[in-house]
Design a protein around this motif. Structure first.
Motif, PDB file in Angstrom:
ATOM      1  N   LYS A   1      40.649 -47.012  27.641  1.00  0.00           N
ATOM      2  CA  LYS A   1      39.736 -48.019  27.059  1.00  0.00           C
ATOM      3  C   LYS A   1      38.350 -47.422  26.845  1.00  0.00           C
ATOM      4  O   LYS A   1      37.650 -47.764  25.911  1.00  0.00           O
ATOM      5  CB  LYS A   1      39.634 -49.232  27.995  1.00  0.00           C
ATOM      6  N   LYS A   2      37.977 -46.522  27.758  1.00  0.00           N
ATOM      7  CA  LYS A   2      36.652 -45.898  27.644  1.00  0.00           C
ATOM      8  C   LYS A   2      36.714 -44.635  26.800  1.00  0.00           C
ATOM      9  O   LYS A   2      35.699 -43.956  26.635  1.00  0.00           O
ATOM     10  CB  LYS A   2      36.144 -45.538  29.047  1.00  0.00           C
ATOM     11  N   LYS A   3      37.914 -44.286  26.318  1.00  0.00           N
ATOM     12  CA  LYS A   3      38.141 -43.025  25.589  1.00  0.00           C
ATOM     13  C   LYS A   3      37.694 -41.820  26.429  1.00  0.00           C
ATOM     14  O   LYS A   3      37.313 -40.778  25.902  1.00  0.00           O
ATOM     15  CB  LYS A   3      37.383 -43.009  24.250  1.00  0.00           C
ATOM     16  N   ALA A   4      37.735 -41.982  27.754  1.00  0.00           N
ATOM     17  CA  ALA A   4      37.255 -40.905  28.638  1.00  0.00           C
ATOM     18  C   ALA A   4      38.136 -39.670  28.508  1.00  0.00           C
ATOM     19  O   ALA A   4      39.366 -39.776  28.512  1.00  0.00           O
ATOM     20  CB  ALA A   4      37.262 -41.405  30.084  1.00  0.00           C
ATOM     21  N   HIS A   5      37.508 -38.519  28.369  1.00  0.00           N
ATOM     22  CA  HIS A   5      38.179 -37.205  28.353  1.00  0.00           C
ATOM     23  C   HIS A   5      39.129 -37.006  27.184  1.00  0.00           C
ATOM     24  O   HIS A   5      39.826 -35.992  27.124  1.00  0.00           O
ATOM     25  CB  HIS A   5      38.966 -36.957  29.656  1.00  0.00           C
ATOM     26  N   LEU A   6      39.183 -37.944  26.254  1.00  0.00           N
ATOM     27  CA  LEU A   6      40.133 -37.818  25.139  1.00  0.00           C
ATOM     28  C   LEU A   6      39.889 -36.557  24.314  1.00  0.00           C
ATOM     29  O   LEU A   6      40.842 -35.920  23.859  1.00  0.00           O
ATOM     30  CB  LEU A   6      40.025 -39.037  24.202  1.00  0.00           C
ATOM     31  N   HIS A   7      38.604 -36.212  24.137  1.00  0.00           N
ATOM     32  CA  HIS A   7      38.296 -35.080  23.251  1.00  0.00           C
ATOM     33  C   HIS A   7      38.934 -33.783  23.747  1.00  0.00           C
ATOM     34  O   HIS A   7      39.278 -32.919  22.957  1.00  0.00           O
ATOM     35  CB  HIS A   7      36.773 -34.911  23.106  1.00  0.00           C
ATOM     36  N   HIS A   8      39.128 -33.665  25.080  1.00  0.00           N
ATOM     37  CA  HIS A   8      39.763 -32.448  25.611  1.00  0.00           C
ATOM     38  C   HIS A   8      41.181 -32.297  25.068  1.00  0.00           C
ATOM     39  O   HIS A   8      41.699 -31.196  24.942  1.00  0.00           O
ATOM     40  CB  HIS A   8      39.827 -32.489  27.141  1.00  0.00           C
ATOM     41  N   TYR A   9      41.797 -33.436  24.811  1.00  0.00           N
ATOM     42  CA  TYR A   9      43.190 -33.414  24.330  1.00  0.00           C
ATOM     43  C   TYR A   9      43.231 -33.263  22.806  1.00  0.00           C
ATOM     44  O   TYR A   9      44.035 -32.521  22.259  1.00  0.00           O
ATOM     45  CB  TYR A   9      43.912 -34.708  24.728  1.00  0.00           C
ATOM     46  N   LEU A  10      42.330 -34.013  22.138  1.00  0.00           N
ATOM     47  CA  LEU A  10      42.434 -34.115  20.679  1.00  0.00           C
ATOM     48  C   LEU A  10      42.022 -32.842  19.950  1.00  0.00           C
ATOM     49  O   LEU A  10      42.344 -32.673  18.783  1.00  0.00           O
ATOM     50  CB  LEU A  10      41.615 -35.318  20.181  1.00  0.00           C
ATOM     51  N   HIS A  11      41.325 -31.924  20.636  1.00  0.00           N
ATOM     52  CA  HIS A  11      40.983 -30.702  19.904  1.00  0.00           C
ATOM     53  C   HIS A  11      42.117 -29.676  19.946  1.00  0.00           C
ATOM     54  O   HIS A  11      42.029 -28.620  19.346  1.00  0.00           O
ATOM     55  CB  HIS A  11      39.646 -30.112  20.383  1.00  0.00           C
ATOM     56  N   ILE A  12      43.212 -30.007  20.659  1.00  0.00           N
ATOM     57  CA  ILE A  12      44.369 -29.103  20.673  1.00  0.00           C
ATOM     58  C   ILE A  12      45.192 -29.360  19.412  1.00  0.00           C
ATOM     59  O   ILE A  12      45.480 -30.509  19.066  1.00  0.00           O
ATOM     60  CB  ILE A  12      45.248 -29.367  21.922  1.00  0.00           C
ATOM     61  N   ASP A  13      45.559 -28.297  18.741  1.00  0.00           N
ATOM     62  CA  ASP A  13      46.347 -28.392  17.514  1.00  0.00           C
ATOM     63  C   ASP A  13      47.618 -29.220  17.702  1.00  0.00           C
ATOM     64  O   ASP A  13      48.372 -28.993  18.641  1.00  0.00           O
ATOM     65  CB  ASP A  13      46.776 -26.966  17.106  1.00  0.00           C
ATOM     66  N   GLY A  14      47.840 -30.170  16.814  1.00  0.00           N
ATOM     67  CA  GLY A  14      49.080 -30.953  16.883  1.00  0.00           C
ATOM     68  C   GLY A  14      48.983 -32.173  17.781  1.00  0.00           C
ATOM     69  O   GLY A  14      49.912 -32.964  17.873  1.00  0.00           O
ATOM     70  N   MET A  15      47.842 -32.336  18.458  1.00  0.00           N
ATOM     71  CA  MET A  15      47.675 -33.484  19.349  1.00  0.00           C
ATOM     72  C   MET A  15      46.861 -34.547  18.624  1.00  0.00           C
ATOM     73  O   MET A  15      45.697 -34.341  18.297  1.00  0.00           O
ATOM     74  CB  MET A  15      46.950 -33.031  20.627  1.00  0.00           C
ATOM     75  N   GLU A  16      47.489 -35.679  18.352  1.00  0.00           N
ATOM     76  CA  GLU A  16      46.799 -36.768  17.642  1.00  0.00           C
ATOM     77  C   GLU A  16      46.577 -37.923  18.603  1.00  0.00           C
ATOM     78  O   GLU A  16      47.254 -38.037  19.622  1.00  0.00           O
ATOM     79  CB  GLU A  16      47.697 -37.284  16.491  1.00  0.00           C
ATOM     80  N   GLN A  17      45.695 -38.828  18.202  1.00  0.00           N
ATOM     81  CA  GLN A  17      45.487 -40.006  19.035  1.00  0.00           C
ATOM     82  C   GLN A  17      46.770 -40.843  19.115  1.00  0.00           C
ATOM     83  O   GLN A  17      47.022 -41.524  20.105  1.00  0.00           O
ATOM     84  CB  GLN A  17      44.332 -40.849  18.478  1.00  0.00           C
ATOM     85  N   SER A  18      47.599 -40.757  18.072  1.00  0.00           N
ATOM     86  CA  SER A  18      48.851 -41.528  18.071  1.00  0.00           C
ATOM     87  C   SER A  18      49.769 -41.113  19.227  1.00  0.00           C
ATOM     88  O   SER A  18      50.585 -41.901  19.689  1.00  0.00           O
ATOM     89  CB  SER A  18      49.588 -41.355  16.742  1.00  0.00           C
ATOM     90  N   CYS A  19      49.624 -39.864  19.704  1.00  0.00           N
ATOM     91  CA  CYS A  19      50.436 -39.423  20.854  1.00  0.00           C
ATOM     92  C   CYS A  19      50.177 -40.325  22.062  1.00  0.00           C
ATOM     93  O   CYS A  19      51.086 -40.652  22.818  1.00  0.00           O
ATOM     94  CB  CYS A  19      50.109 -37.983  21.240  1.00  0.00           C
ATOM     95  N   PHE A  20      48.899 -40.726  22.204  1.00  0.00           N
ATOM     96  CA  PHE A  20      48.536 -41.592  23.333  1.00  0.00           C
ATOM     97  C   PHE A  20      49.108 -42.992  23.153  1.00  0.00           C
ATOM     98  O   PHE A  20      49.679 -43.567  24.078  1.00  0.00           O
ATOM     99  CB  PHE A  20      47.009 -41.662  23.475  1.00  0.00           C
ATOM    100  N   SER A  21      48.935 -43.549  21.929  1.00  0.00           N
ATOM    101  CA  SER A  21      49.396 -44.930  21.740  1.00  0.00           C
ATOM    102  C   SER A  21      50.925 -45.009  21.816  1.00  0.00           C
ATOM    103  O   SER A  21      51.476 -45.965  22.354  1.00  0.00           O
ATOM    104  CB  SER A  21      48.864 -45.499  20.416  1.00  0.00           C
ATOM    105  N   GLU A  22      51.614 -43.968  21.319  1.00  0.00           N
ATOM    106  CA  GLU A  22      53.075 -43.969  21.411  1.00  0.00           C
ATOM    107  C   GLU A  22      53.524 -43.856  22.863  1.00  0.00           C
ATOM    108  O   GLU A  22      54.495 -44.499  23.278  1.00  0.00           O
ATOM    109  CB  GLU A  22      53.671 -42.800  20.599  1.00  0.00           C
ATOM    110  N   ALA A  23      52.814 -43.030  23.638  1.00  0.00           N
ATOM    111  CA  ALA A  23      53.210 -42.836  25.041  1.00  0.00           C
ATOM    112  C   ALA A  23      53.035 -44.128  25.837  1.00  0.00           C
ATOM    113  O   ALA A  23      53.906 -44.515  26.618  1.00  0.00           O
ATOM    114  CB  ALA A  23      52.386 -41.710  25.661  1.00  0.00           C
ATOM    115  N   ILE A  24      51.915 -44.825  25.616  1.00  0.00           N
ATOM    116  CA  ILE A  24      51.689 -46.033  26.421  1.00  0.00           C
ATOM    117  C   ILE A  24      52.648 -47.137  25.980  1.00  0.00           C
ATOM    118  O   ILE A  24      53.123 -47.923  26.798  1.00  0.00           O
ATOM    119  CB  ILE A  24      50.199 -46.487  26.375  1.00  0.00           C
ATOM    120  N   SER A  25      53.017 -47.171  24.681  1.00  0.00           N
ATOM    121  CA  SER A  25      53.950 -48.241  24.290  1.00  0.00           C
ATOM    122  C   SER A  25      55.368 -47.910  24.771  1.00  0.00           C
ATOM    123  O   SER A  25      56.148 -48.804  25.078  1.00  0.00           O
ATOM    124  CB  SER A  25      53.895 -48.514  22.781  1.00  0.00           C
TER     125      SER A  25
END
Length: 476
Positions: free
Chosen positions: A422-446
């Motif tokens: 919710k706070k988008k905490a630490h997300l940038h560490h993940y999203l700068h890796i090639d092939g890692m999209e924000q959708s990976c997070f939403s798919e995982a939680i659903s």
């Protein structure tokens, strides 16, 4: 043909558990195999190789043991733990063809383990897997040992799981996953765990979740029992479940060794039926077939007993019955859950030692009334009897329950994930890796939310009328 299991340790935690596992496996076989002959039981985990031919010669199936090589793959993106294994008493059991290491580690980041190292090491891992599998005439299952909270264990561990499905679709995939504890010091572990859960939901046949807190509690209980003499003279000073006394070469124990030994014992007991004789052998694929009625609900709660070594070997049957009761008490579980007040989909009992089928049946009948089974599987018991007990015990029991009680663990994980997300905490560490999209997070939680919902639907049927399906009468 011996049915072989191939353990794959990924990440720091996976390799620390793996190290204890190989040590205990060697000790178990040494205790049974007094003549030093390479037999079928040994061949399930070890190759017998004449090292004079450089170790690449064919396995020697008859006669004496030349040099044992573990059937295993050790993967870690920092070398520390694997190097320790190579300098320790187990160094002769592995060779460089079974190791994949890097120096930088995954920085507690699932994306680094899964997306970066996964693609970087894909060819190397596949090649080493194939090489190892070529030495197995009848490969039955892969065991992945990893943790959920770190970067390599969760990310690369689940990448390897996907690879196994692509390369060896026929071979069962068992995963032993160590879940982070409440006091976890890795701030990103909820992200890593939920991203890994999606992969486990989709690609594993069976998952044995284990919680650090439960292991810690068990180790503490054993120390208390020994130190305060609760069991008086019946407990030997070194509990075989948690100590490595009597192992190949005695090494200074590390703080996690005791906890890792419990997980290693779980794996030894799980595979005992495939390795040793018994009146009711249970195959690992039978566990998956009998305990997993719905493909995604493949998380099994494990409990082990006894947790300490009893000095007297003549065990009265009362103690045998106590062992079955213990297996259904929370003190013996490797995950903090409450199966008794939840719904059982199925349950397996793997007994080792001199136990009769009648003892098994009597105890199942005795325990059954206190356990809630799902209405369409009232007889959902699977049993295995292996005649060789663990070292230092007269008998042991491993219970595996497919039970809706794993749900609170998953709900807590989801809540911790949402707090950060919710706070988008630490997300940038993940999203700068090639092939890692924000959708990976939403798919995982659903994916996790769907899993929890499936458990909810089952729980809603609890306490409904018991409908005994009419059965075909089979003349025996």
């Amino acid at each position: 043909l011996t049915r072989l299991s191939l353990p794959l340790a990924v990440g720091q935690c996976g390799n620390q558990v793996g190290c204890r596992f190989w040590d205990l496996a060697l000790r178990e076989h040494a205790a049974v195999n007094k003549k030093g002959i390479y037999d079928e039981a040994l061949s399930s985990f070890f190759r017998n190789v004449d090292t004079r031919s450089g170790g690449d010669g064919p396995d020697i199936y008859k006669g004496k043991i030349y040099s044992l090589k573990a059937r295993a793959l050790l993967i870690d993106m920092e070398e520390g733990v694997v190097n320790e294994i190579l300098q320790g008493p187990l160094r002769d059991v592995f060779d460089s063809k079974q190791l994949i290491t890097d120096v930088s580690g995954s920085g507690n980041n699932w994306a680094v383990g899964h997306k970066l190292y996964g693609y970087q090491y894909r060819e190397n891992i596949v090649e080493k897997l194939r090489k190892t599998a070529e030495h197995c005439d009848c490969l039955q299952c892969f065991f992945i040992i990893h943790s959920m909270g770190g970067g390599t264990g969760s990310g690369l561990g689940t990448f390897v799981l996907n690879l196994l499905e692509d390369e060896f679709p026929e071979v069962y995939r068992f995963v032993t996953s160590v879940y982070p504890s409440g006091e976890d010091d890795v701030i990103t572990s909820p992200y890593n765990s939920v991203l890994a859960m999606k992969e486990l939901n989709e690609h594993a046949d069976c998952v044995l979740p284990i919680e650090n807190e439960s292991l810690f509690d068990i180790v503490n209980k054993i120390h208390q029992m020994i130190n305060f003499g609760k069991l008086g003279s019946t407990v030997k000073q070194n509990s075989l479940v948690t100590s490595s006394a009597g192992s190949a070469k005695t090494v200074q124990e590390k703080p996690f060794d005791a906890m890792n030994n419990i997980v290693a014992n779980l794996l030894l007991n799980l595979t005992s039926s495939a390795r040793f004789e018994g009146s009711l052998n249970m195959d690992l694929n039978e566990i998956s077939m009998n305990l997993v009625p719905f493909p995604r609900l493949h998380y099994l709660v494990s409990s082990l007993t006894p947790l300490y070594t009893l000095a007297d070997v003549n065990v009265p049957s009362r103690r045998l019955d106590q062992m079955f009761s213990d297996a259904f008490s929370r003190d013996h579980q490797l995950i903090q859950a409450d199966p008794k007040h939840s719904l059982y989909l199925a349950c397996a009992l793997l007994v080792r030692g001199n136990v009769q089928v009648s003892d098994l049946r009597r105890n199942i009948e005795r325990l059954k009334p206190s356990l809630h089974f799902v209405s369409w599987n009232q007889e959902g018991w699977k049993t295995g009897l292996c005649s060789v007990p663990p070292v230092g015990h007269s008998h042991s029991l491993l219970a595996l329950a497919n039970n809706t009680c794993v749900k609170p663990t998953f709900i807590e994980l989801k809540d911790k994930f949402m707090k950060l997300y919710k706070k988008k905490a630490h997300l940038h560490h993940y999203l700068h890796i090639d092939g890692m999209e924000q959708s990976c997070f939403s798919e995982a939680i659903s994916s996790l939310a769907d899993l929890i919902e499936e458990y909810n639907e089952l729980d809603a049927t609890k306490g409904g009328p018991r409908i005994d399906p009419s059965r075909l009468q089979i003349a025996v």
